[in-house]
Write an enzyme that holds these catalytic residues in place. Structure first.
Site, PDB file in Angstrom:
ATOM      1  N   LYS A   1     -50.871 -51.287  -0.220  1.00  6.95           N
ATOM      2  CA  LYS A   1     -50.094 -50.260   0.202  1.00  6.95           C
ATOM      3  C   LYS A   1     -50.893 -48.950   0.621  1.00  6.95           C
ATOM      4  CE  LYS A   1     -45.999 -51.315  -2.593  1.00  6.95           C
ATOM      5  NZ  LYS A   1     -44.824 -50.891  -3.464  1.00  6.95           N
TER       6      LYS A   1
ATOM      7  N   ASN B   1     -45.090 -49.160   2.270  1.00  5.77           N
ATOM      8  CA  ASN B   1     -44.885 -50.535   1.943  1.00  5.77           C
ATOM      9  C   ASN B   1     -43.925 -51.054   2.996  1.00  5.77           C
ATOM     10  OD1 ASN B   1     -42.200 -49.035   1.583  1.00  5.77           O
ATOM     11  ND2 ASN B   1     -41.528 -50.117   0.170  1.00  5.77           N
TER      12      ASN B   1
ATOM     13  N   ASP C   1     -39.696 -47.093  -0.908  1.00  9.47           N
ATOM     14  CA  ASP C   1     -39.081 -47.147  -2.222  1.00  9.47           C
ATOM     15  C   ASP C   1     -38.688 -45.707  -2.471  1.00  9.47           C
ATOM     16  OD1 ASP C   1     -40.425 -49.491  -3.053  1.00  9.47           O
ATOM     17  OD2 ASP C   1     -42.274 -48.728  -3.160  1.00  9.47           O
TER      18      ASP C   1
ATOM     19  N   GLY D   1     -46.430 -42.857 -15.514  1.00 12.14           N
ATOM     20  CA  GLY D   1     -47.268 -43.376 -14.514  1.00 12.14           C
ATOM     21  C   GLY D   1     -47.706 -42.467 -13.273  1.00 12.14           C
ATOM     22  N   SER D   2     -48.448 -42.803 -12.556  1.00 12.84           N
ATOM     23  CA  SER D   2     -49.079 -41.890 -11.624  1.00 12.84           C
ATOM     24  C   SER D   2     -49.552 -42.724 -10.352  1.00 12.84           C
ATOM     25  CB  SER D   2     -50.360 -41.051 -12.202  1.00 12.84           C
ATOM     26  OG  SER D   2     -51.335 -41.971 -12.749  1.00 12.84           O
ATOM     27  N   GLY D   3     -49.233 -43.936 -10.231  1.00 17.99           N
ATOM     28  CA  GLY D   3     -49.397 -44.719  -9.022  1.00 17.99           C
ATOM     29  C   GLY D   3     -48.704 -44.590  -7.861  1.00 17.99           C
ATOM     30  N   GLY D   4     -48.355 -45.485  -7.031  1.00 21.61           N
ATOM     31  CA  GLY D   4     -47.698 -45.207  -5.598  1.00 21.61           C
ATOM     32  C   GLY D   4     -46.109 -45.061  -6.090  1.00 21.61           C
TER      33      GLY D   4
ATOM     34  N   LEU E   1     -38.676 -49.582 -13.433  1.00 25.62           N
ATOM     35  CA  LEU E   1     -38.727 -49.900 -12.197  1.00 25.62           C
ATOM     36  C   LEU E   1     -38.821 -51.314 -12.296  1.00 25.62           C
ATOM     37  CD1 LEU E   1     -40.766 -47.313  -9.844  1.00 25.62           C
ATOM     38  CD2 LEU E   1     -38.415 -47.475 -10.572  1.00 25.62           C
TER      39      LEU E   1
ATOM     40  N   TYR F   1     -38.035 -55.194 -13.197  1.00 26.06           N
ATOM     41  CA  TYR F   1     -36.892 -55.973 -13.443  1.00 26.06           C
ATOM     42  C   TYR F   1     -36.984 -56.995 -13.844  1.00 26.06           C
ATOM     43  CZ  TYR F   1     -38.646 -57.486  -8.679  1.00 26.06           C
ATOM     44  OH  TYR F   1     -39.441 -57.611  -7.731  1.00 26.06           O
TER      45      TYR F   1
END
Length: 208
Positions: free
Chosen positions: A16, A37, A52, A76-79, A162, A164
């Protein structure tokens, strides 16, 4: 791509961020998130999007969750976390706090973050309207892990994961113990895909 009538494609991890250097244009909010994405092929150009962001907003609209004025926490701190961050900010969240392992990864976004927490503590979530897990912790490969230690929560708090798979992570099960509403990321997955198809159709003037 034109000869093959390819009008777009999706990009998943770990590409990404890598894909951005190959694109002719990156649109908001993907440009600020730093992750793409969805790519649209339009008039010979490769244009990057982050759907997203839209998928997350749509899931909250569908359950009539009011983002405006809310107090939110992102884990979290990602994309994906940054997509959620901008979605909440752009729709009027009053405060947005982030739990992150490396604070420096959020330096470019500090102006819209109220506070950054470390993981090595317990959290009382009684004052939060929504808490979103954007880490893989609790997902398919880490199903026996809860991303944070939760001490307390208000039944009005929405626990959103996020992940599932599994359908109910330990994070969501913990929310249910406190009587909270819970949601996993499956509807967000569908909604971001619908948005990608919409973008491809709009940019090419035809229906798939």
């Amino acid at each position: 791509m034109g000869k093959n009538k390819i009008i777009g494609f999706n990009v998943t991890i770990p590409y990404k961020e890598y894909i951005i250097s190959f694109l002719d244009e990156v649109l908001y909010p993907a440009k600020y998130i730093g992750a793409v994405n969805t790519v649209s092929v339009s008039k010979g150009k490769l244009i990057g999007y982050n759907t997203d962001y839209y998928g997350f907003i749509k899931t909250l609209e569908d359950i009539k969750f009011n983002i405006k004025g809310c107090k939110a926490m992102i884990i979290g701190s990602g994309g994906a976390a940054k997509a959620v961050l901008y979605a909440l900010h752009d729709n009027g969240a009053k405060t947005i706090e982030v739990v992150a392992r490396r604070e420096e990864t959020l330096a470019e976004h500090s102006s819209i973050i109220t506070k950054i927490w470390s993981f090595n503590r317990g959290f009382s979530l009684e004052d939060y309207h929504i808490v979103v897990n954007c880490t893989p912790l609790g997902g398919a490969n880490h199903s026996n892990v809860n991303p944070i230690t939760i001490i307390a929560a208000n039944e009005d708090t929405l626990f959103y994961d996020l992940n599932y798979v599994p359908e109910k992570s330990l994070f969501l099960k913990k929310g249910e113990e406190f009587g909270c509403r819970t949601m996993n990321g499956k509807k967000m997955l569908f909604n971001q895909a619908y948005k990608a198809i919409e973008i491809w159709n709009e940019n090419n003037g035809e229906d798939l």
